[in-house]
Motif scaffolding. Structure first.
Motif, PDB file in Angstrom:
ATOM      1  N   ARG A 124       0.837  -1.206   0.000  1.00 13.16           N
ATOM      2  CA  ARG A 124       0.000   0.000   0.000  1.00 13.16           C
ATOM      3  C   ARG A 124       0.873   1.257   0.000  1.00 13.16           C
ATOM      4  NH1 ARG A 124      -4.164   1.329   4.968  1.00 13.16           N
ATOM      5  NH2 ARG A 124      -5.115   3.243   4.137  1.00 13.16           N
ATOM      6  N   PHE A 125       1.971   1.217   0.753  1.00 14.27           N
ATOM      7  CA  PHE A 125       2.924   2.337   0.769  1.00 14.27           C
ATOM      8  C   PHE A 125       3.480   2.580  -0.634  1.00 14.27           C
ATOM      9  CE2 PHE A 125       7.395   3.482   0.607  1.00 14.27           C
ATOM     10  CZ  PHE A 125       7.436   4.673   1.313  1.00 14.27           C
ATOM     11  N   LEU A 126       3.918   1.511  -1.304  1.00 14.15           N
ATOM     12  CA  LEU A 126       4.500   1.643  -2.636  1.00 14.15           C
ATOM     13  C   LEU A 126       3.508   2.229  -3.629  1.00 14.15           C
ATOM     14  CD1 LEU A 126       6.536  -1.684  -2.934  1.00 14.15           C
ATOM     15  CD2 LEU A 126       7.478   0.632  -2.996  1.00 14.15           C
ATOM     16  N   ASP A 127       2.254   1.798  -3.531  1.00 12.83           N
ATOM     17  CA  ASP A 127       1.230   2.295  -4.442  1.00 12.83           C
ATOM     18  C   ASP A 127       0.995   3.790  -4.224  1.00 12.83           C
ATOM     19  OD1 ASP A 127      -0.901   1.824  -6.442  1.00 12.83           O
ATOM     20  OD2 ASP A 127      -2.235   2.345  -4.788  1.00 12.83           O
ATOM     21  N   ALA A 128       0.898   4.205  -2.961  1.00 13.80           N
ATOM     22  CA  ALA A 128       0.693   5.627  -2.659  1.00 13.80           C
ATOM     23  C   ALA A 128       1.920   6.443  -3.054  1.00 13.80           C
ATOM     24  CB  ALA A 128       0.385   5.812  -1.174  1.00 13.80           C
ATOM     25  N   ASN A 129       3.098   5.902  -2.817  1.00 13.46           N
ATOM     26  CA  ASN A 129       4.323   6.616  -3.165  1.00 13.46           C
ATOM     27  C   ASN A 129       4.416   6.824  -4.677  1.00 13.46           C
ATOM     28  OD1 ASN A 129       7.040   7.622  -2.199  1.00 13.46           O
ATOM     29  ND2 ASN A 129       7.715   6.076  -3.664  1.00 13.46           N
ATOM     30  N   ARG A 130       4.048   5.782  -5.433  1.00 13.99           N
ATOM     31  CA  ARG A 130       4.062   5.889  -6.895  1.00 13.99           C
ATOM     32  C   ARG A 130       3.088   6.988  -7.350  1.00 13.99           C
ATOM     33  NH1 ARG A 130       0.513   4.167 -10.224  1.00 13.99           N
ATOM     34  NH2 ARG A 130      -0.428   2.767  -8.693  1.00 13.99           N
ATOM     35  N   LYS A 131       1.887   6.994  -6.775  1.00 11.99           N
ATOM     36  CA  LYS A 131       0.896   8.007  -7.155  1.00 11.99           C
ATOM     37  C   LYS A 131       1.391   9.415  -6.837  1.00 11.99           C
ATOM     38  CE  LYS A 131      -3.161   5.016  -6.508  1.00 11.99           C
ATOM     39  NZ  LYS A 131      -4.327   4.732  -5.625  1.00 11.99           N
ATOM     40  N   PHE A 132       2.067   9.561  -5.706  1.00 14.56           N
ATOM     41  CA  PHE A 132       2.571  10.868  -5.286  1.00 14.56           C
ATOM     42  C   PHE A 132       3.577  11.408  -6.300  1.00 14.56           C
ATOM     43  CE2 PHE A 132       5.226  13.806  -2.902  1.00 14.56           C
ATOM     44  CZ  PHE A 132       4.326  14.488  -2.092  1.00 14.56           C
ATOM     45  N   HIS A 133       4.552  10.571  -6.652  1.00 13.21           N
ATOM     46  CA  HIS A 133       5.591  11.023  -7.582  1.00 13.21           C
ATOM     47  C   HIS A 133       5.045  11.190  -9.002  1.00 13.21           C
ATOM     48  CE1 HIS A 133       9.269  11.002  -5.073  1.00 13.21           C
ATOM     49  NE2 HIS A 133       8.544  10.183  -4.323  1.00 13.21           N
ATOM     50  N   GLU A 134       4.115  10.342  -9.391  1.00 10.68           N
ATOM     51  CA  GLU A 134       3.504  10.491 -10.723  1.00 10.68           C
ATOM     52  C   GLU A 134       2.736  11.808 -10.824  1.00 10.68           C
ATOM     53  OE1 GLU A 134       1.139   7.023 -11.387  1.00 10.68           O
ATOM     54  OE2 GLU A 134       2.831   5.834 -12.127  1.00 10.68           O
ATOM     55  N   ALA A 135       2.087  12.213  -9.726  1.00 13.73           N
ATOM     56  CA  ALA A 135       1.335  13.473  -9.735  1.00 13.73           C
ATOM     57  C   ALA A 135       2.276  14.663  -9.919  1.00 13.73           C
ATOM     58  CB  ALA A 135       0.532  13.616  -8.445  1.00 13.73           C
ATOM     59  N   ILE A 136       3.455  14.580  -9.314  1.00 16.13           N
ATOM     60  CA  ILE A 136       4.437  15.663  -9.469  1.00 16.13           C
ATOM     61  C   ILE A 136       4.926  15.721 -10.915  1.00 16.13           C
ATOM     62  CG2 ILE A 136       6.749  16.450  -8.802  1.00 16.13           C
ATOM     63  CD1 ILE A 136       6.192  15.167  -6.037  1.00 16.13           C
ATOM     64  N   ILE A 137       5.224  14.560 -11.478  1.00 12.33           N
ATOM     65  CA  ILE A 137       5.707  14.503 -12.865  1.00 12.33           C
ATOM     66  C   ILE A 137       4.631  15.022 -13.825  1.00 12.33           C
ATOM     67  CG2 ILE A 137       6.478  12.957 -14.708  1.00 12.33           C
ATOM     68  CD1 ILE A 137       7.641  11.176 -12.367  1.00 12.33           C
ATOM     69  N   GLU A 138       3.381  14.645 -13.560  1.00 10.38           N
ATOM     70  CA  GLU A 138       2.287  15.125 -14.407  1.00 10.38           C
ATOM     71  C   GLU A 138       2.150  16.644 -14.305  1.00 10.38           C
ATOM     72  OE1 GLU A 138      -2.547  14.498 -15.048  1.00 10.38           O
ATOM     73  OE2 GLU A 138      -1.443  13.236 -13.628  1.00 10.38           O
ATOM     74  N   ALA A 139       2.277  17.181 -13.088  1.00 14.59           N
ATOM     75  CA  ALA A 139       2.157  18.624 -12.890  1.00 14.59           C
ATOM     76  C   ALA A 139       3.309  19.378 -13.547  1.00 14.59           C
ATOM     77  CB  ALA A 139       2.111  18.943 -11.401  1.00 14.59           C
TER      78      ALA A 139
END
Length: 223
Positions: A124-139
């Motif tokens: 669950r940590f890895l999934d949330a961490n991936r989403k966090f960094h992907e959101a930054i890259i998208e922004a």
């Protein structure tokens, strides 16, 4: 690329990143065809893509193996990731809206909830961490940057995953995310870049502990 090739690529890549195979383990096209449920032709196309991503390697005799990265390899990958993702954080700090910052806070709450479980829920940590960094890259709003980072963010997971992190490592990651969110809310690109840099160097040293010293170092020198 055919649809069957895309399907084979996705399934083989997920298989490699899941930890189901070990570094240096030999694979055959027949094995991969069974895993993916497609014929050998799309498997070959998928394998070429995964070789380009350095997830699979071929020996001098053309046999196929799961990549086995040394500490030197991992340090180079993290150095490249740091260069690119710090740039992404800097760009994102200028572009993130209040709503996007709120979305990052929500994802980080999910990450913290995973850490607070006993034992921590690493998946669950890895999934949330991936989403966090992907959101930054998208922004950051740079498709080229996103494509380059896609190969660097997940690749070290083939060798070692966040399952090597201690509970304090996981908590520190969440604190880093909190500070990144503060930098984004302040629209401060220099602050965001600095926090992302220290965040990734800390992640590198966590990975490095699992693979030992760099080439040319003794155990005492690396300690």
């Amino acid at each position: 690329m055919s649809r069957a090739s895309d399907q084979a690529y996705a399934k083989i890549r997920a298989h490699l990143l899941s930890g189901a195979v070990k570094p240096n383990e030999q694979l055959t096209e027949d094995q991969l065809a069974q895993i993916t449920g497609v014929s050998r032709t799309p498997v070959r196309e998928a394998v070429r893509r995964l070789e380009d991503e350095l997830l699979l390697v071929r020996s001098d005799t053309k046999r196929l193996f799961v990549a086995d990265w040394s500490r030197d390899d991992i340090e180079e990958m993290f150095t490249l990731r740091q260069m690119l993702e710090c740039h992404a954080a800097e760009r994102a700090a200028r572009r993130l809206t209040r709503g996007q910052v709120a979305a990052l806070e929500l994802v980080n709450r999910e990450l913290k909830a995973a850490i607070e479980q006993t034992p921590p829920d690493v998946a669950r940590f890895l999934d949330a961490n991936r989403k966090f960094h992907e959101a930054i890259i998208e922004a950051a709003d740079s498709p080229r940057l996103g494509q380059m980072l896609a190969k660097l963010v997940e690749a070290p997971v083939v060798l070692r995953t966040a399952r090597t992190y201690s509970p304090e490592d996981l908590r520190q990651s969440a604190r880093d995310h909190d500070e990144l969110i503060a930098a984004f809310a302040a629209h401060d690109p220099d602050w965001a870049r600095a926090v992302m840099g220290s965040h990734l160097r800390r992640a590198f040293h966590t990975f490095a502990r699992t693979v030992g010293p760099m080439a040319g170092e003794s155990g005492a020198e690396a300690a």
